[in-house]
Design a protein around this motif. Structure first.
Motif, PDB file in Angstrom:
ATOM      1  N   GLY A 102      -3.729  -6.827   1.701  1.00 38.57           N
ATOM      2  CA  GLY A 102      -4.395  -5.803   2.487  1.00 38.57           C
ATOM      3  C   GLY A 102      -4.486  -4.460   1.795  1.00 38.57           C
ATOM      4  N   LEU A 103      -5.417  -3.670   2.273  1.00 39.40           N
ATOM      5  CA  LEU A 103      -5.611  -2.283   1.851  1.00 39.40           C
ATOM      6  C   LEU A 103      -5.545  -1.442   3.109  1.00 39.40           C
ATOM      7  CD1 LEU A 103      -6.401  -0.126  -0.240  1.00 39.40           C
ATOM      8  CD2 LEU A 103      -8.792  -0.719   0.204  1.00 39.40           C
ATOM      9  N   ASN A 104      -4.639  -0.457   3.143  1.00 40.43           N
ATOM     10  CA  ASN A 104      -4.394   0.326   4.351  1.00 40.43           C
ATOM     11  C   ASN A 104      -4.502   1.823   4.080  1.00 40.43           C
ATOM     12  OD1 ASN A 104      -3.424  -1.924   6.128  1.00 40.43           O
ATOM     13  ND2 ASN A 104      -1.914  -2.077   4.490  1.00 40.43           N
ATOM     14  N   LEU A 105      -4.778   2.568   5.134  1.00 40.28           N
ATOM     15  CA  LEU A 105      -4.761   4.022   5.079  1.00 40.28           C
ATOM     16  C   LEU A 105      -3.972   4.525   6.285  1.00 40.28           C
ATOM     17  CD1 LEU A 105      -5.708   6.642   3.716  1.00 40.28           C
ATOM     18  CD2 LEU A 105      -7.643   6.620   5.296  1.00 40.28           C
ATOM     19  N   ASP A 106      -2.850   5.184   6.016  1.00 37.95           N
ATOM     20  CA  ASP A 106      -2.023   5.784   7.066  1.00 37.95           C
ATOM     21  C   ASP A 106      -2.304   7.276   7.154  1.00 37.95           C
ATOM     22  OD1 ASP A 106      -0.799   3.308   7.139  1.00 37.95           O
ATOM     23  OD2 ASP A 106       1.236   4.087   6.932  1.00 37.95           O
ATOM     24  N   VAL A 107      -2.148   7.820   8.352  1.00 34.07           N
ATOM     25  CA  VAL A 107      -2.168   9.266   8.575  1.00 34.07           C
ATOM     26  C   VAL A 107      -0.962   9.578   9.449  1.00 34.07           C
ATOM     27  CG1 VAL A 107      -3.416  11.225   9.540  1.00 34.07           C
ATOM     28  CG2 VAL A 107      -4.686   9.380   8.426  1.00 34.07           C
ATOM     29  N   TRP A 108      -0.099  10.508   8.985  1.00 33.09           N
ATOM     30  CA  TRP A 108       1.113  10.884   9.712  1.00 33.09           C
ATOM     31  C   TRP A 108       1.164  12.391   9.915  1.00 33.09           C
ATOM     32  CZ3 TRP A 108       3.290   6.915  11.842  1.00 33.09           C
ATOM     33  CH2 TRP A 108       3.194   5.664  11.230  1.00 33.09           C
ATOM     34  N   VAL A 133      -1.531  11.859   4.284  1.00 29.95           N
ATOM     35  CA  VAL A 133      -2.459  10.748   4.149  1.00 29.95           C
ATOM     36  C   VAL A 133      -1.840   9.807   3.128  1.00 29.95           C
ATOM     37  CG1 VAL A 133      -4.759  10.056   3.372  1.00 29.95           C
ATOM     38  CG2 VAL A 133      -4.482  12.120   4.750  1.00 29.95           C
ATOM     39  N   GLN A 134      -1.803   8.515   3.474  1.00 26.08           N
ATOM     40  CA  GLN A 134      -1.096   7.562   2.624  1.00 26.08           C
ATOM     41  C   GLN A 134      -1.915   6.293   2.425  1.00 26.08           C
ATOM     42  OE1 GLN A 134       2.945   6.808   3.853  1.00 26.08           O
ATOM     43  NE2 GLN A 134       2.829   4.741   3.063  1.00 26.08           N
ATOM     44  N   PRO A 135      -2.664   6.192   1.315  1.00 25.32           N
ATOM     45  CA  PRO A 135      -3.302   4.918   0.999  1.00 25.32           C
ATOM     46  C   PRO A 135      -2.257   3.974   0.396  1.00 25.32           C
ATOM     47  CG  PRO A 135      -3.873   6.580  -0.630  1.00 25.32           C
ATOM     48  CD  PRO A 135      -3.012   7.256   0.390  1.00 25.32           C
ATOM     49  N   TRP A 136      -2.306   2.694   0.793  1.00 31.69           N
ATOM     50  CA  TRP A 136      -1.349   1.738   0.236  1.00 31.69           C
ATOM     51  C   TRP A 136      -1.873   0.316   0.291  1.00 31.69           C
ATOM     52  CZ3 TRP A 136       1.674  -1.486   3.718  1.00 31.69           C
ATOM     53  CH2 TRP A 136       1.517  -1.184   5.067  1.00 31.69           C
ATOM     54  N   LEU A 137      -1.344  -0.507  -0.606  1.00 31.29           N
ATOM     55  CA  LEU A 137      -1.662  -1.924  -0.691  1.00 31.29           C
ATOM     56  C   LEU A 137      -0.507  -2.721  -0.111  1.00 31.29           C
ATOM     57  CD1 LEU A 137      -2.869  -1.965  -4.396  1.00 31.29           C
ATOM     58  CD2 LEU A 137      -4.319  -1.994  -2.362  1.00 31.29           C
ATOM     59  N   GLU A 138      -0.809  -3.864   0.496  1.00 29.56           N
ATOM     60  CA  GLU A 138       0.255  -4.726   1.003  1.00 29.56           C
ATOM     61  C   GLU A 138      -0.035  -6.172   0.657  1.00 29.56           C
ATOM     62  OE1 GLU A 138       0.804  -5.344   5.219  1.00 29.56           O
ATOM     63  OE2 GLU A 138      -1.337  -5.192   5.577  1.00 29.56           O
ATOM     64  N   GLY A 139       1.029  -6.945   0.569  1.00 31.88           N
ATOM     65  CA  GLY A 139       0.928  -8.383   0.389  1.00 31.88           C
ATOM     66  C   GLY A 139       2.102  -9.025   1.101  1.00 31.88           C
ATOM     67  N   GLY A 159       2.189   2.415  -2.269  1.00 29.43           N
ATOM     68  CA  GLY A 159       1.142   3.406  -2.099  1.00 29.43           C
ATOM     69  C   GLY A 159       1.577   4.787  -2.519  1.00 29.43           C
ATOM     70  N   ARG A 160       0.893   5.771  -1.980  1.00 33.85           N
ATOM     71  CA  ARG A 160       1.140   7.160  -2.347  1.00 33.85           C
ATOM     72  C   ARG A 160       1.054   8.040  -1.117  1.00 33.85           C
ATOM     73  NH1 ARG A 160       2.391  10.846  -6.123  1.00 33.85           N
ATOM     74  NH2 ARG A 160       1.056  12.647  -6.275  1.00 33.85           N
ATOM     75  N   GLU A 161       2.093   8.880  -0.894  1.00 34.21           N
ATOM     76  CA  GLU A 161       2.066   9.905   0.150  1.00 34.21           C
ATOM     77  C   GLU A 161       1.402  11.154  -0.427  1.00 34.21           C
ATOM     78  OE1 GLU A 161       6.031   9.523   2.835  1.00 34.21           O
ATOM     79  OE2 GLU A 161       6.307  10.302   0.825  1.00 34.21           O
ATOM     80  N   ILE A 162       0.429  11.693   0.305  1.00 36.28           N
ATOM     81  CA  ILE A 162      -0.277  12.898  -0.138  1.00 36.28           C
ATOM     82  C   ILE A 162      -0.248  13.899   1.012  1.00 36.28           C
ATOM     83  CG2 ILE A 162      -2.452  13.844  -0.984  1.00 36.28           C
ATOM     84  CD1 ILE A 162      -3.136  10.847  -1.763  1.00 36.28           C
TER      85      ILE A 162
END
Length: 187
Positions: A102-108, A133-139, A159-162
């Motif tokens: 998966g490809l995800n985008l988090d917002v916190w 904003v945190q784009p990340w990959l999952e498996g 992923g990366r926290e920005i």
């Protein structure tokens, strides 16, 4: 407050759009607990299948942060905040279960309390609001639970926290790795 309201309206809009889709497409509802070196994220999940091998993931939850000594900016950073995820998953049947990618985008929306040593026993402290904003990959792999409509899965993420908005002193951001235990039931 405006950001939280906008997020809620967007999430409800997505749920409403997908609820109107063809009833042959599966919808799963569930819970997850995601852990990473600097925190814990419990969420409520909604996964809407577009077809047998593709789905959209929506999560809403709480991010509990304890950065211990990971921050380059402060001696301690602790806090909490609300947010969620919009994601895209591919499913690959394997054995009794399935692999997912998966490809995800988090917002916190986070409030971080921090402290610093200024000499001897003297400390300074403060609070910082940050929108992350945190784009990340999952498996991971999901396995059905006996003859029920439930499944349980374990995923790993990277992923990366920005920090896109910072109100207060700078707080840590950077690369992140996580593990998540998820339970889903088909509706």
């Amino acid at each position: 407050m405006k950001i939280k309201l906008a997020f809620l309206i967007t999430a409800l809009s997505f749920i409403g759009v997908f609820a109107q889709n063809d009833s042959d497409n599966r919808t799963d509802l569930g819970l997850s607990i995601q852990v990473y070196p600097a925190g814990l994220i419990p969420t409520l999940n909604l996964e809407k299948y577009l077809n047998e091998n593709t789905s959209l993931l929506f999560r809403a939850g709480l991010n509990i942060v304890d950065r211990q000594d990971f921050s380059d900016f402060n001696d301690t950073e602790e806090g909490t905040g609300y947010g969620g995820t919009v994601g895209y998953r591919k499913h690959y049947p394997a054995g009794k279960g399935k692999f997912i990618a998966g490809l995800n985008l988090d917002v916190w929306s986070l409030s971080i309390d921090w402290t610093d040593t200024v000499g001897g026993d003297a400390f300074i402290s403060g609070s910082t609001y940050t929108l992350v904003v945190q784009p990340w990959l999952e498996g991971g792999y999901f396995l059905p639970i006996n003859n029920t409509k439930s499944q349980i899965g374990l995923t790993l993420g990277f992923g990366r926290e920005i920090n896109v908005i910072v109100n207060g002193d700078e707080v840590e951001q950077g690369f992140i790795a996580s593990a998540s235990l998820q339970w889903l039931i088909s509706l």
